[in-house]
Scaffold this motif. Structure first.
Motif, short mmCIF file in Angstrom:
data_model
loop_
_atom_site.label_atom_id
_atom_site.label_comp_id
_atom_site.label_asym_id
_atom_site.label_seq_id
_atom_site.Cartn_x
_atom_site.Cartn_y
_atom_site.Cartn_z
N TYR A 41 20.75 18.88 -101.78
CA TYR A 41 21.00 18.74 -100.35
C TYR A 41 21.17 17.26 -100.02
O TYR A 41 20.50 16.41 -100.61
N ARG A 42 22.01 17.00 -99.04
CA ARG A 42 22.19 15.61 -98.60
C ARG A 42 22.49 15.64 -97.11
O ARG A 42 23.43 16.30 -96.66
N PHE A 43 21.71 14.90 -96.33
CA PHE A 43 21.96 14.86 -94.89
C PHE A 43 21.40 13.57 -94.31
O PHE A 43 20.58 12.88 -94.92
N LYS A 44 21.87 13.27 -93.10
CA LYS A 44 21.42 12.07 -92.40
C LYS A 44 20.73 12.49 -91.10
O LYS A 44 21.39 12.98 -90.19
N PRO A 45 19.42 12.33 -91.02
CA PRO A 45 18.72 12.69 -89.78
C PRO A 45 19.23 11.87 -88.59
O PRO A 45 19.54 10.69 -88.73
N ASN A 46 19.30 12.52 -87.43
CA ASN A 46 19.83 11.84 -86.24
C ASN A 46 18.98 10.64 -85.83
O ASN A 46 19.50 9.66 -85.31
N HIS A 47 17.66 10.72 -86.08
CA HIS A 47 16.80 9.63 -85.63
C HIS A 47 16.84 8.43 -86.56
O HIS A 47 16.33 7.37 -86.23
N GLU A 48 17.41 8.62 -87.73
CA GLU A 48 17.39 7.56 -88.73
C GLU A 48 18.33 6.41 -88.34
O GLU A 48 19.53 6.60 -88.18
N ILE A 49 17.78 5.25 -88.16
CA ILE A 49 18.57 4.08 -87.75
C ILE A 49 19.36 3.52 -88.92
O ILE A 49 20.51 3.14 -88.80
N ARG A 50 18.71 3.48 -90.08
CA ARG A 50 19.39 2.92 -91.25
C ARG A 50 20.58 3.80 -91.65
O ARG A 50 20.58 4.99 -91.42
N MET A 51 21.55 3.20 -92.26
CA MET A 51 22.68 3.97 -92.79
C MET A 51 22.29 4.54 -94.14
O MET A 51 22.75 4.12 -95.19
N SER A 52 21.36 5.49 -94.11
CA SER A 52 20.88 6.10 -95.35
C SER A 52 20.80 7.60 -95.17
O SER A 52 20.84 8.12 -94.05
N HIS A 53 20.67 8.29 -96.28
CA HIS A 53 20.59 9.74 -96.26
C HIS A 53 19.31 10.21 -96.95
O HIS A 53 18.70 9.47 -97.72
N ILE A 54 18.94 11.42 -96.64
CA ILE A 54 17.87 12.08 -97.36
C ILE A 54 18.51 13.04 -98.36
O ILE A 54 19.36 13.85 -98.01
N VAL A 55 18.13 12.90 -99.61
CA VAL A 55 18.66 13.73 -100.68
C VAL A 55 17.51 14.59 -101.20
O VAL A 55 16.43 14.07 -101.50
N ILE A 56 17.72 15.89 -101.28
CA ILE A 56 16.69 16.81 -101.77
C ILE A 56 17.23 17.57 -102.96
O ILE A 56 18.29 18.19 -102.89
N LEU A 57 16.49 17.52 -104.06
CA LEU A 57 16.82 18.32 -105.23
C LEU A 57 15.73 19.37 -105.41
O LEU A 57 14.56 19.04 -105.50
N THR A 58 16.13 20.64 -105.45
CA THR A 58 15.18 21.70 -105.74
C THR A 58 15.45 22.21 -107.15
O THR A 58 16.61 22.32 -107.57
N ILE A 59 14.38 22.53 -107.86
CA ILE A 59 14.48 22.91 -109.27
C ILE A 59 13.92 24.30 -109.47
O ILE A 59 12.84 24.63 -108.98
N SER A 60 14.65 25.10 -110.20
CA SER A 60 14.24 26.48 -110.48
C SER A 60 12.88 26.52 -111.15
O SER A 60 12.50 25.61 -111.89
N SER A 61 12.14 27.60 -110.90
CA SER A 61 10.80 27.75 -111.47
C SER A 61 10.83 28.04 -112.96
O SER A 61 9.80 27.97 -113.63
N ASP A 62 12.01 28.42 -113.50
CA ASP A 62 12.07 28.74 -114.93
C ASP A 62 13.11 27.90 -115.66
O ASP A 62 13.63 28.29 -116.70
N VAL A 63 13.40 26.72 -115.11
CA VAL A 63 14.38 25.86 -115.75
C VAL A 63 13.81 25.24 -117.02
O VAL A 63 12.60 25.02 -117.13
N GLU A 64 14.66 24.97 -117.98
CA GLU A 64 14.25 24.28 -119.18
C GLU A 64 14.75 22.84 -119.13
O GLU A 64 15.86 22.57 -118.69
N ILE A 65 13.89 21.93 -119.56
CA ILE A 65 14.27 20.52 -119.58
C ILE A 65 15.41 20.33 -120.59
O ILE A 65 15.34 20.79 -121.73
N SER A 66 16.45 19.69 -120.17
CA SER A 66 17.59 19.42 -121.04
C SER A 66 18.07 18.00 -120.79
O SER A 66 17.72 17.37 -119.78
N GLU A 67 18.89 17.50 -121.69
CA GLU A 67 19.43 16.16 -121.52
C GLU A 67 20.28 16.08 -120.26
O GLU A 67 20.24 15.08 -119.54
N ALA A 68 21.04 17.14 -119.97
CA ALA A 68 21.88 17.15 -118.76
C ALA A 68 21.02 17.10 -117.51
O ALA A 68 21.35 16.39 -116.54
N MET A 69 19.94 17.86 -117.53
CA MET A 69 19.04 17.85 -116.38
C MET A 69 18.42 16.46 -116.19
O MET A 69 18.35 15.94 -115.07
#
Length: 326
Positions: A41-69
């Motif tokens: 997810y990537r979004f910019k909160p309206n109240h945020e003054i800085r020109m920055s975004h909030i990035v959220i990564l959610t990870i599956s409960s059964d994911v396996e660690i890999s080099e790509a990950m």
């Protein structure tokens, strides 16, 4: 889609109605192609003054660690500094091997001690999470607090700053003479003209000499050479090698008999001084300022331990705002 990912998605959506309503700045990408099952997810909160975004990564409960990950996660963390983004990583907590592997990967390889990075591990059943292991909130409520700075990061950040070299009074185990052992560095909460008082604290823990990256221990060594000109009891620094144990690193030695003080003991004997503030006034603990350019790897070391019950220590990390104001 993984059931945990669906639950997290709902919690994220519920957390932001007042932050990014119909702005077109909110995007969701499903990561597939056998890389990692999760959502970005990537979004910019309206109240945020800085020109920055909030990035959220959610990870599956059964994911396996890999080099790509790993590459995806490292890339997101690297972009914090480049884009001034705030990064949130969310995964499930539990007893399964994948969940333990994810937890271990972040703890050992990926986490950074940084005001723009936070990681939440959530119960798959209640969707509750915590920043301190004591108070648990539903994920959507915790995210709202993160967006609005109701929870905030306290502690040092990367860059040039003064830290303190710590020296404590001891007796050489070989020659029996009084010596002043250089134990490591601390990050003070405030800057003072003089450190021989009980009114200041340092963040979380001492970083001992043997843990300091080489470039910093060399700088400390040069400062110690200067300090020894006015106090020859202070221990010189040297590179430690033990062929039998196959160990090496930086440590200190007695300035009188050259007895090498074991690599792991400079922080042990000092513990007798950490629980009474008078030890800063009577010389059992002494501190000397030195200017360094602290990188992220050095700052991360502050998150590895905490000197509990010591009046000399204050907490660094994520806290509720009311905690910092009390």
């Amino acid at each position: 889609m993984n059931d945990f990912i669906e639950k997290v998605h709902k919690q994220i959506i519920d957390s932001m109605p007042q932050l990014a309503p119909n702005t077109g700045l909110f995007t969701v990408d499903i990561i597939v192609n056998n890389v990692i099952e999760g959502m970005l997810y990537r979004f910019k909160p309206n109240h945020e003054i800085r020109m920055s975004h909030i990035v959220i990564l959610t990870i599956s409960s059964d994911v396996e660690i890999s080099e790509a990950m790993e590459n995806i996660i490292y890339s997101l963390i690297d972009n914090i500094g480049i884009n001034s983004d705030k990064l949130v990583i969310i995964h499930s907590e539990g007893n399964s091997k994948p969940e333990n592997d994810v937890q271990t990967f972040f703890s050992d390889n990926a986490d950074i001690f940084h005001p723009d990075y936070i990681r939440f591990s959530c119960s798959k059943d209640t969707m509750r999470t915590s920043i301190d292991g004591e108070k648990y909130l539903r994920l959507d409520n915790m995210l709202k607090r993160f967006y609005s700075d109701t929870i905030c990061f306290v502690g040092p950040i990367v860059g040039k700053q003064s830290v303190n070299i710590e020296v404590y009074r001891d007796i050489c185990s070989k020659c029996g003479k009084e010596i002043n052992i250089v134990s490591g560095i601390v990050f003070p909460r405030i800057q003072l003209p003089s450190w021989d008082n009980s009114f200041w604290q340092y963040y979380n823990t001492l970083i001992p000499i043997y843990q300091l990256p080489t470039e910093y221990v060399r700088q400390v060594k040069q400062e110690v050479i200067k300090l020894r000109k006015s106090n020859d009891k202070i221990t010189p620094l040297l590179f430690y090698q033990n062929v039998e144990l196959e160990e090496n690193g930086w440590t200190v030695m007695c300035p009188y008999c050259n007895n090498v003080i074991d690599q792991y003991s400079p922080e042990d004997d000092r513990m007798q001084y950490l629980f009474d503030k008078i030890n800063r006034e009577n010389g059992n603990l002494e501190y000397y300022s030195i200017l360094i350019d602290a990188d992220q790897d050095l700052i991360n070391l502050l998150n590895e331990s905490f000197e509990s019950n010591s009046p000399h220590v204050c907490y660094a990390g994520w806290v509720e705002l009311k905690t910092t104001q009390s």
